[in-house]
Write an enzyme that holds these catalytic residues in place. Sequence first.
Site, PDB file in Angstrom:
ATOM      1  N   GLU C  46       0.871  -1.174   0.000  1.00 56.59           N
ATOM      2  CA  GLU C  46       0.000   0.000   0.000  1.00 56.59           C
ATOM      3  C   GLU C  46       0.901   1.214   0.000  1.00 56.59           C
ATOM      4  O   GLU C  46       1.714   1.385   0.903  1.00 56.59           O
ATOM      5  CB  GLU C  46      -0.856   0.048   1.275  1.00 56.59           C
ATOM      6  CG  GLU C  46      -2.131  -0.751   1.187  1.00 56.59           C
ATOM      7  CD  GLU C  46      -2.993  -0.565   2.421  1.00 56.59           C
ATOM      8  OE1 GLU C  46      -2.786   0.439   3.148  1.00 56.59           O
ATOM      9  OE2 GLU C  46      -3.846  -1.412   2.672  1.00 56.59           O
ATOM     10  N   ASP C  57      -6.040   8.854   9.996  1.00 59.15           N
ATOM     11  CA  ASP C  57      -4.705   8.414  10.380  1.00 59.15           C
ATOM     12  C   ASP C  57      -4.265   8.929  11.740  1.00 59.15           C
ATOM     13  O   ASP C  57      -4.589  10.050  12.128  1.00 59.15           O
ATOM     14  CB  ASP C  57      -3.685   8.865   9.332  1.00 59.15           C
ATOM     15  CG  ASP C  57      -3.800   8.059   8.050  1.00 59.15           C
ATOM     16  OD1 ASP C  57      -3.754   6.818   8.148  1.00 59.15           O
ATOM     17  OD2 ASP C  57      -3.974   8.671   6.978  1.00 59.15           O
TER      18      ASP C  57
END
Lengths: 389, 389, 269, 269
Positions: C46, C57
């Site tokens: 990724e 995040d």
Amino acid sequence: GRFGQFGGKFVPETLMNSLEEIEQALEDANNDEGFRTEYIRLLKQYSGRPTALTYADHLSSVLGGAKIYFKREDLNHTGAHKINNAIGQALLAKRMGKRKIIAETGAGQHGVAAATVAAKFGMECIVFMGEEDVRRQELNVFRMKLLGATVIPVTSGNATLKDATNEAIRYWVQHCEDHFYMIGSVVGPHPYPEMVRNFQRIIGDEAREQFLTREGQMPTTVIACVGGGSNAAGMFYPFLADDVELIGVEAAGKGIDTALHAATITKGTIGVIHGSLTYLLQDENGQIIEPYSISAGLDYPGVGPEHAYFASVSRVQYESVTDDEALYALQFVTKTEGIIPAIESAHALAKAIEKAKHMSTHESILVCLSGRGDKDVHTLMERLGGITS
Amino acid sequence: GRFGQFGGKFVPETLMNSLEEIEQALEDANNDEGFRTEYIRLLKQYSGRPTALTYADHLSSVLGGAKIYFKREDLNHTGAHKINNAIGQALLAKRMGKRKIIAETGAGQHGVAAATVAAKFGMECIVFMGEEDVRRQELNVFRMKLLGATVIPVTSGNATLKDATNEAIRYWVQHCEDHFYMIGSVVGPHPYPEMVRNFQRIIGDEAREQFLTREGQMPTTVIACVGGGSNAAGMFYPFLADDVELIGVEAAGKGIDTALHAATITKGTIGVIHGSLTYLLQDENGQIIEPYSISAGLDYPGVGPEHAYFASVSRVQYESVTDDEALYALQFVTKTEGIIPAIESAHALAKAIEKAKHMSTHESILVCLSGRGDKDVHTLMERLGGITS
Amino acid sequence: MNTPLKRTIPKQQFLFIPFIMAGFPDEEITIELALSLQELGASAIELGVPYSDPLADGPVIQQAASKSLKSGMTIQRAMELVGKMRKKGVEIPVILFTYYNPVLQLEEKSFFALMHQNDIDGLLIPDLPHEESQHMRKRCKQEKIMYISLVAPTSDTRIEQIATGAEGFLYCVSSLGVTGVRNELHKDIISFLATVKRHSPIPIAVGFGISSDTQVKELMPLCDGVIVGSALLKKIGELEDLLLNPKTKDQAVYEFKQFVLSIVTPISS
Amino acid sequence: MNTPLKRTIPKQQFLFIPFIMAGFPDEEITIELALSLQELGASAIELGVPYSDPLADGPVIQQAASKSLKSGMTIQRAMELVGKMRKKGVEIPVILFTYYNPVLQLEEKSFFALMHQNDIDGLLIPDLPHEESQHMRKRCKQEKIMYISLVAPTSDTRIEQIATGAEGFLYCVSSLGVTGVRNELHKDIISFLATVKRHSPIPIAVGFGISSDTQVKELMPLCDGVIVGSALLKKIGELEDLLLNPKTKDQAVYEFKQFVLSIVTPISS
């Protein structure tokens, strides 16, 4: 011009004519339905009245005693009950053809209210404020200037409210021909105490009606803080004939057994201050003593003569609350009700909290929450510093 | 969940269930007459609604054009319209059985409103605030702590509102099971923009009725400032079907031709921010640009998606006002009306002043005075320093 | 343009899918790290596109993104970086991990053109949930790009809906929350993964919070793979100075690989 | 106790009534200043009792009062100071100038006892206007103390009422205002004084703001006397250090007398 033996007009001869003019104008105004209509219209459309009656459900349930209600004068324009009176007097000044307003102020609340109505009415405004208070309350000083008022720092005496009042009176003496002196509390010579009470009784009139409508009966007890005593006078007056306990709360500062308090009725003696015979804090030689309270609005050595009268005939009970008790109440009410009260109002709240605990849930206390605490946040930060860490 | 192409739910999968729960609870609440009754009761008895509609007679006469009216959201408890929404969402959270509130705040107004209702409802409250804002707004931080809230300084990104919002969402993602996220404006994923607008439309509903009663007709123009846009959404919504010009005023900061502004609709492009498709300030690579305005409440890089929609269908006209124009209007209104508006609201006032001059005295402008300027006095002192000398 | 035969996610092995951030600490190192991960048996990579407002995040990835952005990284450059990786020998599938807004700012045609030009196999948009991704999923299918879907413990009744038609692998958020290193698996993780497994026609991989071999060992019976992101970026952050110094770079890459090995041991053994 | 034959305000001469503050700069000097003023032909002396809140006084008198208070002056000590003056030879009438509150705090009996014991001839209470002074005026009459009344330009229709029954002299406030040195006579002063004169059975003296011989000259045709206060206290304030220093005291007293002379020249000439 007297409440029992209290009150009167103890002012220089120079002012007697002005006082008579005001009396005359008041009488005319009272006979003019249009005056009251305009006063009520401004209170409603400008200051946001009627102010709310808030049931302090969370606070009451935590205490487990009497139901506590707040009359929310903090929701007024400019954040306190002071504006009720300022609007009334500004209308009177306008009626008298005076376009210049004189006002005294301690912490600045009345000064802001006076400057506010002067701006709205297109009048000039000059505010006397102790130099010490100018320093301590720079935000309010800035506010007044922003509103277009001239703020005169007073250096005489102890440079606090008492001296600002002296200086305002002196200025008035010299300029009474075209200036209107807008006193901020139920103090001063007749007809001020009566006039200010009448401009403030809207608090009690509204609260009494709101309470009756909401609860179907009278509150057991009504509590208000007392410095000069205008919010208390306005709150109590409509309840005088009712079977309701009335309690005025003075500032006990560091304690009424110390020299640092402002508990005028509790600890004072009869004398003359700012034109009125009343209780005051003085030494044995008749010199006025500087009072002390954490609350700038209660930090006054005299008290409205009508309160002196209410005390003398025992219609109102005057008690006192210390700085610490008031600060505790302020935090307690803030945390349970989401309302930061003025430190002044916190004195009344402290007494309400103390009493509520010992009352039944069928009883009720109506407290005059005279102003909001935003103005006190600096003071609170200094005193409660720990909270921020 | 869309307003034309705008809006949506651009959030991590983790939150989708929470959003659905809120949608469901809202639907239930809307079908429950008791919910609205309680909401209206709190607005009235706790926050002091209806707020006044003030005819700015002095200002209007000085300008000599249209009659200007202020919808006085500054008179609400905590000093701005934010409380309308906080009360509504707190009631919803309570209904959903959530006792913990998450909120983001820039200058602290929504944080204070959230902390306030959390105190009143006996809920926990955690407020995310950019570290930079924590420093600049220490009084509001203190206020929130006094109200019992936990304030979390956010250090990520630029440590301002945008980042506080990101952080609040992150916290929500991790704690969505027992926390309710109380968004302070008409932004965020569906159903927030619609929900917040519905909790704020009380502004326009009241103002419309008050204006009609007072003037017997509709205002020519309605003006409100737009950051996220909740006061504007609430004000405009009830007027959408009327033949009334609606103007949203964005912050032009140092000028919309500079990099320092927050004029999202005027200068932004379509993108996704905080869960919603709308106009935002971004670079050509889709990175969000930090906005600038002297007003902390307008200093937001996005705008409510419904405003993006209103702009796209030209129902509302979006204009912008610079820092300097807003400051001038703030002083002008303060001096003529005795009302110190929030710097946010001063943007709307600046536009009203500009337009009123060119309108006839038969026309009228209704301005949403969304909050009081007391919170801005420090900023004003810095910018207008000269006034104090 | 015609697309070449696409790489796919292997179905026979337990998947190890590492996440790295484009341009962190710089482009060259990103490529080198990708090569190392391939060498260590990564099933796919990724590649994160740094974003100014990465609300899904945690702090580690935020910080990496912030550094990468400051050095001028953009979504286009990140995509072109995959092309460069290909030239340097990265042959495993690469999935572009990007927030929606940067994608939105590219013309759709340009976006897919860049995907193809740079030989990118998949796309994961953390803030584009099922309801909002319909169009993008359709377009990806047309373009033969794997559109990676996520499910979370809170997805509940949505799991089936999301799993149906998911491609590549199904990304299972192992705990409530944003990305970040955590010590404890969500208590309901077992039943959650069982539910996902029941509905998923494709491998299910667990992400968000995996940082140790113990966790991997615990997860292996429950799913088909793990995604490791924050733990790697944290290590890269620690090694940043060494990686950027030509004199110490090789040693740092070695350390990075040792660290990765320590986590994936249960898989390779 | 029996009161001696009281002194009266002379009716044949133009009155010069100086005001000094008890205990400013100290008691001894107060006596010395009183003697000097007597020597310079003062018709009477107003002796100020310092007060914490002198709202009818300007800054000069306020400051003098404040200093005097700090050194421990009280109304009783101020009254006793008159007794001391008498012993030192002050024979002209002395009028006690005091705010109402200190008087109120003394038992009425004690107050008049002190008045008599210390041979004080008159009483002036600036914050006790006609309406509030009825009782005090009656008591003073009984005690054969001159109760000095004030009239101001704003007194208007009240002038007649106040003048009727006034004793000693009628104190005319020459301009709107508190005490203090002013440069300009109130523009309506002439008609004001004419009105007062018409109604007053006793001499009328003008005060509040007289600081120069020019003013005195202007006033002489309009009234029967002048009261000079702030100008003197200002001078005393300037001379304070010299007055308190035994080495320079005589010179300072001389300077004070010269200053007084400069003002009262029109009267003596």
